[in-house]
Design a protein around this motif. Structure first.
Motif, PDB file in Angstrom:
ATOM      1  N   GLY A 404     -11.700 -18.967 -46.733  1.00  0.00           N
ATOM      2  CA  GLY A 404     -13.135 -19.220 -46.778  1.00  0.00           C
ATOM      3  C   GLY A 404     -13.718 -19.751 -48.056  1.00  0.00           C
ATOM      4  O   GLY A 404     -14.940 -19.678 -48.245  1.00  0.00           O
ATOM      5  N   GLN A 405     -12.898 -20.308 -48.928  1.00  0.00           N
ATOM      6  CA  GLN A 405     -13.432 -20.965 -50.117  1.00  0.00           C
ATOM      7  C   GLN A 405     -12.917 -22.400 -50.182  1.00  0.00           C
ATOM      8  O   GLN A 405     -12.073 -22.805 -49.389  1.00  0.00           O
ATOM      9  CB  GLN A 405     -13.074 -20.180 -51.386  1.00  0.00           C
ATOM     10  CG  GLN A 405     -13.774 -18.841 -51.455  1.00  0.00           C
ATOM     11  CD  GLN A 405     -13.736 -18.175 -52.832  1.00  0.00           C
ATOM     12  OE1 GLN A 405     -13.987 -16.991 -52.947  1.00  0.00           O
ATOM     13  NE2 GLN A 405     -13.449 -18.929 -53.860  1.00  0.00           N
ATOM     14  N   SER A 406     -13.504 -23.186 -51.076  1.00  0.00           N
ATOM     15  CA  SER A 406     -13.180 -24.612 -51.215  1.00  0.00           C
ATOM     16  C   SER A 406     -13.567 -25.419 -49.975  1.00  0.00           C
ATOM     17  O   SER A 406     -12.984 -26.468 -49.686  1.00  0.00           O
ATOM     18  CB  SER A 406     -11.696 -24.815 -51.538  1.00  0.00           C
ATOM     19  OG  SER A 406     -11.401 -24.304 -52.817  1.00  0.00           O
ATOM     20  N   LEU A 407     -14.549 -24.917 -49.217  1.00  0.00           N
ATOM     21  CA  LEU A 407     -15.200 -25.670 -48.162  1.00  0.00           C
ATOM     22  C   LEU A 407     -16.626 -25.149 -48.083  1.00  0.00           C
ATOM     23  O   LEU A 407     -16.922 -24.078 -48.616  1.00  0.00           O
ATOM     24  CB  LEU A 407     -14.502 -25.516 -46.815  1.00  0.00           C
ATOM     25  CG  LEU A 407     -14.752 -24.243 -45.993  1.00  0.00           C
ATOM     26  CD1 LEU A 407     -14.341 -24.464 -44.540  1.00  0.00           C
ATOM     27  CD2 LEU A 407     -14.015 -23.046 -46.557  1.00  0.00           C
ATOM     28  N   SER A 408     -17.502 -25.898 -47.452  1.00  0.00           N
ATOM     29  CA  SER A 408     -18.883 -25.430 -47.321  1.00  0.00           C
ATOM     30  C   SER A 408     -19.371 -25.662 -45.901  1.00  0.00           C
ATOM     31  O   SER A 408     -18.908 -26.576 -45.207  1.00  0.00           O
ATOM     32  CB  SER A 408     -19.810 -26.128 -48.325  1.00  0.00           C
ATOM     33  OG  SER A 408     -19.905 -27.507 -48.042  1.00  0.00           O
ATOM     34  N   VAL A 409     -20.309 -24.816 -45.491  1.00  0.00           N
ATOM     35  CA  VAL A 409     -20.822 -24.851 -44.120  1.00  0.00           C
ATOM     36  C   VAL A 409     -22.321 -24.623 -44.149  1.00  0.00           C
ATOM     37  O   VAL A 409     -22.899 -24.273 -45.177  1.00  0.00           O
ATOM     38  CB  VAL A 409     -20.165 -23.751 -43.260  1.00  0.00           C
ATOM     39  CG1 VAL A 409     -18.660 -23.963 -43.151  1.00  0.00           C
ATOM     40  CG2 VAL A 409     -20.471 -22.358 -43.818  1.00  0.00           C
ATOM     41  N   ASN A 410     -22.968 -24.802 -42.981  1.00  0.00           N
ATOM     42  CA  ASN A 410     -24.325 -24.308 -42.820  1.00  0.00           C
ATOM     43  C   ASN A 410     -24.310 -23.180 -41.791  1.00  0.00           C
ATOM     44  O   ASN A 410     -23.297 -22.931 -41.129  1.00  0.00           O
ATOM     45  CB  ASN A 410     -25.315 -25.425 -42.463  1.00  0.00           C
ATOM     46  CG  ASN A 410     -25.125 -25.999 -41.065  1.00  0.00           C
ATOM     47  OD1 ASN A 410     -24.908 -25.276 -40.096  1.00  0.00           O
ATOM     48  ND2 ASN A 410     -25.217 -27.328 -40.950  1.00  0.00           N
ATOM     49  N   VAL A 411     -25.410 -22.484 -41.652  1.00  0.00           N
ATOM     50  CA  VAL A 411     -25.451 -21.283 -40.813  1.00  0.00           C
ATOM     51  C   VAL A 411     -25.163 -21.603 -39.353  1.00  0.00           C
ATOM     52  O   VAL A 411     -24.417 -20.882 -38.679  1.00  0.00           O
ATOM     53  CB  VAL A 411     -26.825 -20.589 -40.962  1.00  0.00           C
ATOM     54  CG1 VAL A 411     -27.042 -19.551 -39.868  1.00  0.00           C
ATOM     55  CG2 VAL A 411     -26.921 -19.929 -42.337  1.00  0.00           C
ATOM     56  N   ALA A 412     -25.752 -22.675 -38.816  1.00  0.00           N
ATOM     57  CA  ALA A 412     -25.542 -23.010 -37.408  1.00  0.00           C
ATOM     58  C   ALA A 412     -24.089 -23.380 -37.134  1.00  0.00           C
ATOM     59  O   ALA A 412     -23.534 -23.030 -36.090  1.00  0.00           O
ATOM     60  CB  ALA A 412     -26.467 -24.154 -36.995  1.00  0.00           C
ATOM     61  N   GLN A 413     -23.462 -24.092 -38.069  1.00  0.00           N
ATOM     62  CA  GLN A 413     -22.046 -24.438 -37.922  1.00  0.00           C
ATOM     63  C   GLN A 413     -21.190 -23.184 -37.794  1.00  0.00           C
ATOM     64  O   GLN A 413     -20.353 -23.060 -36.891  1.00  0.00           O
ATOM     65  CB  GLN A 413     -21.563 -25.214 -39.150  1.00  0.00           C
ATOM     66  CG  GLN A 413     -21.895 -26.676 -39.202  1.00  0.00           C
ATOM     67  CD  GLN A 413     -21.373 -27.291 -40.490  1.00  0.00           C
ATOM     68  OE1 GLN A 413     -21.253 -26.622 -41.525  1.00  0.00           O
ATOM     69  NE2 GLN A 413     -21.071 -28.565 -40.438  1.00  0.00           N
TER      70      GLN A 413
END
Length: 575
Positions: A404-413
């Protein structure tokens, strides 16, 4: 006789002149002169269209229009007393004196119609007109001009948006403006050029206004209110920077609530900081942390490269290329199953399990879960997040992405990804619009165009859900506070370092989260909560977990979901 003859000649000349002019007007170019004559005495009055309502899923207004008035001036009647009249109007209506003065004198030569104030409450406008009449002023009149109203104030304001004086400035108001706005009409009539009074029986035209169409959302207003309040209490209690929470119907992907804290009152948007006016849940990115582990685990199980009872020897630290990977808790050499890795949220164990994947294989699964791409849920400025392509991903990056690191997301994703496991391995794209609507970018969104994609097998999703049940187990898990009394719950905690915008480096703060679904054996709802930069120590289990529990308990009760007869998972966590 001479004078009489001269008189007849002069009369004949005058009559000849008028006769020639009459021939010119009636015979040679009658239409253009008729148009010019009509234009000189014509008054054109725009008729404002009423804006369509924005509704929740049950037809309850989130935004609507109430009666208001437009204050207009006829400069032919107001110019002579413009300074005195402008002072009175600016005091009573809180409008700019100099702009009002310009309108009263006419912005263009010959103007007979000028706006003084828009969307004035009916009572105030009527009272003002009475004051003007008593003072002997002429030339001011009122027309219907609906006022945009947000009856629930800050409820769903981050989604609904807000209006300026003449145009939408944010949220659904702007995204779906073409549907909501309608088309203004126009009335035209002939008037007395001196007094501006309509001349009876003279030609008049009416082009009726076409009111805007309503926009129905999937939001449940009462659930949205409750979600916002619970989230706001947590942000305040833990002195956090912000927070977001989302509730999805597991089977349809409909978004029943999408809350952001801090938010704002849509009736008073100018009183809120600019950063609070949008939806952080869709516009901001963050590293998801350990919630990501359930995506990695389900992908491994689907690919036949892992199983819940698989045994792993987990050392106290793991040296990998450029850095040493550790766990959130201190331990020696421990022996965990894959279920135990999820229950205890072990980074090291997740990396060891993910060694069975190449970077390309892992990224392929994560893309199918919807990471690295916009959901196109219908919110302006939605971010796609960041997911390094598999062919460009190093083994070090793959290790960190797995937990869960070295990537980014938004809440809906992220919510849609967790919901995929809840929905038996089928990803259903999240929706905010009931039916369908076209955004200002020309994209059709809504439940009518929602897609369904098989990501992992039903068996792999069910196996992952059973492992997620152990997360809330009071003996084996790290988030017993996320339990919902009477229901079987599956979930996963997340705690991730936050990247500072100014340096692009970790700043020491964290984003803590919890995502899960219930009933775990027959999921109806998925809830995902994230709290950013809390100043009180805690992780996803202790901070976001209780928020999840309260929201999930409320939605299960509100929709009458009865507890199932399912038994808690008995998967071993150690060996």
């Amino acid at each position: 006789m001479l004078r009489l003859r001269v008189g007849f000649v002069l009369i004949a000349m005058v009559l000849s002149f008028f006769g020639a002019r009459l021939v010119q007007l009636q015979g040679m170019d009658p239409q253009s002169y008729a148009v010019r004559a009509a234009a000189e005495g014509a008054v054109r009055v725009p008729l404002a269209a009423e804006r369509g309502d924005i509704l929740d899923r049950n037809g309850v207004p989130l935004a609507g229009s109430i009666k208001g008035k437009m204050v207009v001036a006829d400069p032919a009647l107001t110019a002579a007393q413009a300074p005195e009249l402008a002072r009175l109007l600016s005091d009573r209506l809180s409008v700019d004196y100099f702009r009002t003065l310009t309108a009263l004198r006419g912005r263009q030569e010959g103007s007979r119609y000028e706006y003084v104030a828009r969307r004035v409450p009916s009572t105030l406008a009527t009272d003002t007109l009475e004051v003007l009449d008593d003072a002997g002023f002429e030339g001011i009149s009122l027309q219907d001009d609906p006022i945009r109203d947000y009856p629930a104030g800050d409820v769903a304001a981050n989604l609904v948006g807000y209006m300026g004086t003449d145009e939408p400035l944010g949220g659904f108001e702007r995204t779906f403006d073409e549907q909501l706005a309608g088309v203004d009409g126009e009335a035209t009539w002939q008037s007395n050029s001196g007094k501006g009074v309509r001349i009876p029986l003279r030609e008049s035209t009416l082009k009726a206004a076409q009111n805007g169409a309503p926009l129905r959302t999937t939001i449940d207003r009462d659930l949205q209110w409750f979600t916002q309040k619970v989230l706001a209490q947590a942000v305040q209690q833990y002195r956090a920077e912000s927070g977001s929470a989302i509730v999805l119907d597991t089977r349809t992907g409909e978004t029943l609530a999408l809350a952001d804290v801090p938010t704002f009152d849509a009736n008073e948007p100018t009183e809120a900081p600019e950063e609070d006016l949008g939806s952080r849940a869709l516009n901001d990115t963050y590293e998801p942390g350990s919630v990501q582990k359930v995506l990695t685990a389900s992908a491994l199980i689907d690919a036949g490269k892992a199983f819940p009872r698989q045994r792993f020897k987990v050392p106290p630290s793991l040296a990998r290329q450029d850095r040493v990977i550790g766990d959130w808790f201190d331990h020696g050499n421990i022996r965990l199953t894959l279920a135990g890795i999820i229950a205890q949220s072990s980074n090291i164990g997740t990396v060891l399990a993910a060694d069975a994947f190449s970077p390309i294989e892992l990224v392929d699964y994560l893309q199918r879960f919807g990471l690295g791409q916009r959901t196109d849920i219908g919110v302006r400025g939605e971010t796609a997040g960041i997911l390094t392509p598999g062919e460009a991903m190093t083994s070090q990056t793959k290790d960190r992405v797995a937990f869960g690191q070295s990537l980014s997301v938004n809440v809906a994703q992220m919510a849609a990804a967790v919901n995929t496991i809840a929905n038996g391995g089928v990803r259903v794209s999240p929706s905010l619009i009931a039916g369908s609507a076209v955004t200002d970018d020309g994209v059709t969104v809504g439940t009518d165009v929602a897609t369904r994609t098989r990501v992992v097998s039903k068996a792999a999703a069910r196996a992952t859900a059973r492992m997620m049940e152990k997360v809330v187990d009071p003996e084996d898990g790290v988030a017993p506070g996320a339990q919902v009394p009477g229901y079987l719950v599956a979930g996963k905690t997340g705690t991730a370092q936050r990247v500072a915008a100014d340096c692009g480096c970790y700043d020491g703060s964290t984003s803590v989260s919890f995502g899960g679904f219930a009933p775990a054996d027959d999921a109806r709802f998925t809830v995902y909560v994230v709290v950013h930069a809390p100043e009180v120590d805690g992780g996803g289990g202790s901070i976001a977990g209780p928020v999840f529990s309260r929201i999930m308990g409320y939605v299960l009760g509100r929709y009458g979901v009865e507890p199932t007869d399912g038994k808690p998972s008995r998967l071993p966590v150690e060996w």
